[in-house]
Write an enzyme that holds these catalytic residues in place. Structure first.
Site, PDB file in Angstrom:
ATOM      1  N   LYS A  48       0.834  -1.206   0.000  1.00 56.05           N
ATOM      2  CA  LYS A  48       0.000   0.000   0.000  1.00 56.05           C
ATOM      3  C   LYS A  48       0.871   1.259   0.000  1.00 56.05           C
ATOM      4  O   LYS A  48       0.602   2.214  -0.724  1.00 56.05           O
ATOM      5  CB  LYS A  48      -0.922   0.011   1.229  1.00 56.05           C
ATOM      6  CG  LYS A  48      -2.109  -0.923   1.079  1.00 56.05           C
ATOM      7  CD  LYS A  48      -2.929  -0.932   2.345  1.00 56.05           C
ATOM      8  CE  LYS A  48      -4.175  -1.801   2.211  1.00 56.05           C
ATOM      9  NZ  LYS A  48      -5.170  -1.255   1.273  1.00 56.05           N
ATOM     10  N   VAL A  72       9.631  -8.176  11.165  1.00 57.94           N
ATOM     11  CA  VAL A  72       8.787  -8.924  12.102  1.00 57.94           C
ATOM     12  C   VAL A  72       9.668  -9.122  13.324  1.00 57.94           C
ATOM     13  O   VAL A  72      10.844  -9.476  13.205  1.00 57.94           O
ATOM     14  CB  VAL A  72       8.347 -10.284  11.502  1.00 57.94           C
ATOM     15  CG1 VAL A  72       7.630 -11.119  12.556  1.00 57.94           C
ATOM     16  CG2 VAL A  72       7.428 -10.065  10.303  1.00 57.94           C
ATOM     17  N   LYS A  81       9.150  -8.823  25.540  1.00 56.27           N
ATOM     18  CA  LYS A  81       8.030  -7.898  25.729  1.00 56.27           C
ATOM     19  C   LYS A  81       6.879  -8.561  26.489  1.00 56.27           C
ATOM     20  O   LYS A  81       6.218  -7.928  27.300  1.00 56.27           O
ATOM     21  CB  LYS A  81       7.563  -7.372  24.369  1.00 56.27           C
ATOM     22  CG  LYS A  81       6.876  -6.025  24.466  1.00 56.27           C
ATOM     23  CD  LYS A  81       6.910  -5.257  23.172  1.00 56.27           C
ATOM     24  CE  LYS A  81       6.232  -3.919  23.310  1.00 56.27           C
ATOM     25  NZ  LYS A  81       6.402  -3.035  22.186  1.00 56.27           N
ATOM     26  N   ARG A  84       8.015  -8.481  30.064  1.00 58.26           N
ATOM     27  CA  ARG A  84       8.041  -7.110  30.586  1.00 58.26           C
ATOM     28  C   ARG A  84       6.634  -6.569  30.818  1.00 58.26           C
ATOM     29  O   ARG A  84       6.374  -5.881  31.791  1.00 58.26           O
ATOM     30  CB  ARG A  84       8.826  -6.217  29.610  1.00 58.26           C
ATOM     31  CG  ARG A  84       8.914  -4.758  29.997  1.00 58.26           C
ATOM     32  CD  ARG A  84      10.070  -4.057  29.287  1.00 58.26           C
ATOM     33  NE  ARG A  84      10.053  -4.181  27.852  1.00 58.26           N
ATOM     34  CZ  ARG A  84       9.350  -3.384  27.041  1.00 58.26           C
ATOM     35  NH1 ARG A  84       8.642  -2.411  27.543  1.00 58.26           N
ATOM     36  NH2 ARG A  84       9.389  -3.559  25.737  1.00 58.26           N
ATOM     37  N   HIS A 148       2.625   6.920  15.351  1.00 60.38           N
ATOM     38  CA  HIS A 148       2.395   5.469  15.275  1.00 60.38           C
ATOM     39  C   HIS A 148       0.917   5.186  15.006  1.00 60.38           C
ATOM     40  O   HIS A 148       0.048   5.722  15.701  1.00 60.38           O
ATOM     41  CB  HIS A 148       2.741   4.781  16.603  1.00 60.38           C
ATOM     42  CG  HIS A 148       4.191   4.834  16.969  1.00 60.38           C
ATOM     43  ND1 HIS A 148       4.726   4.107  18.011  1.00 60.38           N
ATOM     44  CD2 HIS A 148       5.225   5.504  16.427  1.00 60.38           C
ATOM     45  CE1 HIS A 148       6.021   4.350  18.101  1.00 60.38           C
ATOM     46  NE2 HIS A 148       6.351   5.206  17.147  1.00 60.38           N
ATOM     47  N   GLU A 167       2.049  -2.387  13.209  1.00 63.87           N
ATOM     48  CA  GLU A 167       2.324  -1.023  13.682  1.00 63.87           C
ATOM     49  C   GLU A 167       3.049  -0.266  12.570  1.00 63.87           C
ATOM     50  O   GLU A 167       4.095  -0.724  12.092  1.00 63.87           O
ATOM     51  CB  GLU A 167       3.193  -1.022  14.947  1.00 63.87           C
ATOM     52  CG  GLU A 167       3.472   0.407  15.398  1.00 63.87           C
ATOM     53  CD  GLU A 167       4.325   0.504  16.655  1.00 63.87           C
ATOM     54  OE1 GLU A 167       3.751   0.556  17.745  1.00 63.87           O
ATOM     55  OE2 GLU A 167       5.561   0.505  16.521  1.00 63.87           O
ATOM     56  N   HIS A 183      18.404   4.601  20.129  1.00 65.00           N
ATOM     57  CA  HIS A 183      18.224   3.156  20.264  1.00 65.00           C
ATOM     58  C   HIS A 183      19.578   2.476  20.523  1.00 65.00           C
ATOM     59  O   HIS A 183      19.711   1.647  21.420  1.00 65.00           O
ATOM     60  CB  HIS A 183      17.601   2.649  18.959  1.00 65.00           C
ATOM     61  CG  HIS A 183      17.038   1.274  19.052  1.00 65.00           C
ATOM     62  ND1 HIS A 183      17.701   0.183  18.573  1.00 65.00           N
ATOM     63  CD2 HIS A 183      15.881   0.814  19.581  1.00 65.00           C
ATOM     64  CE1 HIS A 183      16.971  -0.906  18.793  1.00 65.00           C
ATOM     65  NE2 HIS A 183      15.858  -0.545  19.404  1.00 65.00           N
TER      66      HIS A 183
HETATM   67  P1  0O2 Z   1      12.160  -2.142  17.706  1.00 61.27           P
HETATM   68  O1  0O2 Z   1      13.619  -2.424  17.670  1.00 61.27           O
HETATM   69  O2  0O2 Z   1      11.767  -1.012  16.802  1.00 61.27           O
HETATM   70  O3  0O2 Z   1      11.314  -3.350  17.532  1.00 61.27           O
HETATM   71  P2  0O2 Z   1       7.171  -0.157  24.651  1.00 61.27           P
HETATM   72  O4  0O2 Z   1       7.537   1.304  24.486  1.00 61.27           O
HETATM   73  O5  0O2 Z   1       7.835  -1.028  23.612  1.00 61.27           O
HETATM   74  O6  0O2 Z   1       7.352  -0.606  26.027  1.00 61.27           O
HETATM   75  P3  0O2 Z   1       4.595   0.139  23.363  1.00 61.27           P
HETATM   76  O7  0O2 Z   1       3.450   0.794  24.046  1.00 61.27           O
HETATM   77  O8  0O2 Z   1       4.283  -0.989  22.438  1.00 61.27           O
HETATM   78  O9  0O2 Z   1       5.628  -0.352  24.479  1.00 61.27           O
HETATM   79  O10 0O2 Z   1       5.457   1.200  22.676  1.00 61.27           O
HETATM   80  P4  0O2 Z   1       5.279   2.171  21.464  1.00 61.27           P
HETATM   81  O11 0O2 Z   1       5.260   3.528  21.990  1.00 61.27           O
HETATM   82  O12 0O2 Z   1       4.188   1.778  20.517  1.00 61.27           O
HETATM   83  O13 0O2 Z   1       6.665   1.892  20.788  1.00 61.27           O
HETATM   84  C1  0O2 Z   1       6.950   0.761  20.058  1.00 61.27           C
HETATM   85  C2  0O2 Z   1       8.102   1.044  19.117  1.00 61.27           C
HETATM   86  O14 0O2 Z   1       8.261   2.466  18.904  1.00 61.27           O
HETATM   87  C3  0O2 Z   1       9.457   0.603  19.625  1.00 61.27           C
HETATM   88  O15 0O2 Z   1       9.639  -0.736  19.339  1.00 61.27           O
HETATM   89  C4  0O2 Z   1      10.404   1.517  18.844  1.00 61.27           C
HETATM   90  O16 0O2 Z   1      10.508   1.113  17.495  1.00 61.27           O
HETATM   91  C5  0O2 Z   1       9.645   2.822  18.864  1.00 61.27           C
HETATM   92  N1  0O2 Z   1       9.936   3.618  20.065  1.00 61.27           N
HETATM   93  C6  0O2 Z   1       9.069   3.942  21.038  1.00 61.27           C
HETATM   94  N2  0O2 Z   1       9.663   4.711  21.959  1.00 61.27           N
HETATM   95  C7  0O2 Z   1      10.932   4.878  21.556  1.00 61.27           C
HETATM   96  C8  0O2 Z   1      12.029   5.615  22.103  1.00 61.27           C
HETATM   97  O17 0O2 Z   1      11.959   6.240  23.151  1.00 61.27           O
HETATM   98  N3  0O2 Z   1      13.199   5.571  21.398  1.00 61.27           N
HETATM   99  C9  0O2 Z   1      13.324   4.885  20.228  1.00 61.27           C
HETATM  100  N4  0O2 Z   1      14.506   4.925  19.609  1.00 61.27           N
HETATM  101  N5  0O2 Z   1      12.300   4.180  19.689  1.00 61.27           N
HETATM  102  C10 0O2 Z   1      11.123   4.187  20.345  1.00 61.27           C
HETATM  103  P5  0O2 Z   1      10.725  -1.590  20.114  1.00 61.27           P
HETATM  104  O18 0O2 Z   1      10.138  -2.942  20.277  1.00 61.27           O
HETATM  105  O19 0O2 Z   1      11.170  -0.906  21.362  1.00 61.27           O
HETATM  106  O20 0O2 Z   1      11.961  -1.606  19.202  1.00 61.27           O
END
Ligand code: 0O2
Length: 235
Positions: A48, A72, A81, A84, A148, A167, A183
């Protein structure tokens, strides 16, 4: 955990469970299928986004997308996760509560493009929007910015239709640069980043936001609204 050629015994706080090779194979197949569905959902979203990019380029001579990346989540990362967040360790609960197993990241030229792509994707009638987290309008305390959208998209398998949660993150190049460095730092310090470095990162997020605003203003001065004119060319 104890394994023999005939079985595997897993001991947890709740007790011990023994699995036969057939049960283990069935669990492996079920998990493979689980991940595969996310991969397919991710590909549908990528298609898309690719269609929107090609249409913009052809019809408006303007490409609002710098790059697209997808993944993925690894099994290890899903387990981390699940633990956690205290999610029940069964696939249905994981499907419901872990919404970023399939992720597509769309890096745009300008903030305006990020919102425009978000609108164009989420308004499509086969997409169901489950949740929107607008970290551009409301950045995280550390300075993280990104838009997001947690969406569901149908995937048609031989066994029928399944709704897959994906997402989609929309951000600018400056936001992406910041997030990728943050990160790396976060992982280098195993989450325990020194206060001085954290403060610098938050400050750098402000600088990245200023750069975004400045580049968008320059672009507007040169070409009008990004993507507004049929013959618009990117800087
Ligand atoms: P990856 O390596 O991208 O898979 P969480 O923040 O994960 O405890 P939630 O509510 O699912 O819980 O988070 P959210 O806000 O939807 O964020 C999910 C993804 O957004 C993260 O995936 C990151 O890709 C990005 N993200 C969110 N907050 C931050 C941040 O403060 N810094 C950075 N660099 N990325 C962020 P993952 O699984 O953490 O990482």
């Amino acid at each position: 955990m104890r394994a023999t050629p005939e079985s595997l015994t897993v001991t947890t706080g709740a007790g011990a469970a023994t699995f036969s090779p057939e049960q283990l194979r069935a669990m492996r197949d079920e998990f493979q299928r689980f991940l595969m569905e996310y991969g397919f959902g991710m590909r549908e979203v990528e298609t898309k986004i690719g269609i929107l990019r090609d249409e913009f380029q052809t019809m408006h001579d303007y490409n609002p997308i710098e790059h697209v990346s997808s993944r993925v989540k690894s099994a290890d990362s899903i387990v981390e996760k699940v633990v956690r967040k205290g999610v029940e360790p069964d696939l249905d609960s994981i499907r419901r509560h872990i919404t970023d197993i399939a992720g597509v990241r769309v890096t745009c030229s300008f903030v305006k493009d990020a919102y425009r792509l978000f609108d164009l994707l989420t308004q499509q009638d086969d997409i169901t929007v489950l949740e929107v987290k607008d970290y551009i309008a409301h950045p995280k305390a550390n300075g993280y910015k990104s838009l997001h959208a947690i969406v569901q998209i149908p995937v048609f398998l031989s066994s029928g239709r399944v709704e897959v949660t994906v997402e989609v993150q929309f951000r600018t190049i400056a936001m992406d640069f910041w997030a990728s460095l943050e990160h790396k730092i976060y992982y280098k310090y195993d989450g325990d980043v020194p206060a001085g470095l954290l403060a610098e990162l938050t400050d750098a997020a402000g600088t990245a936001a200023e750069l975004d605003a400045r580049m968008e203003r320059l672009h507007r001065e040169l070409h009008g609204e990004p993507g507004a004119s049929p013959r618009l060319t990117a800087v």
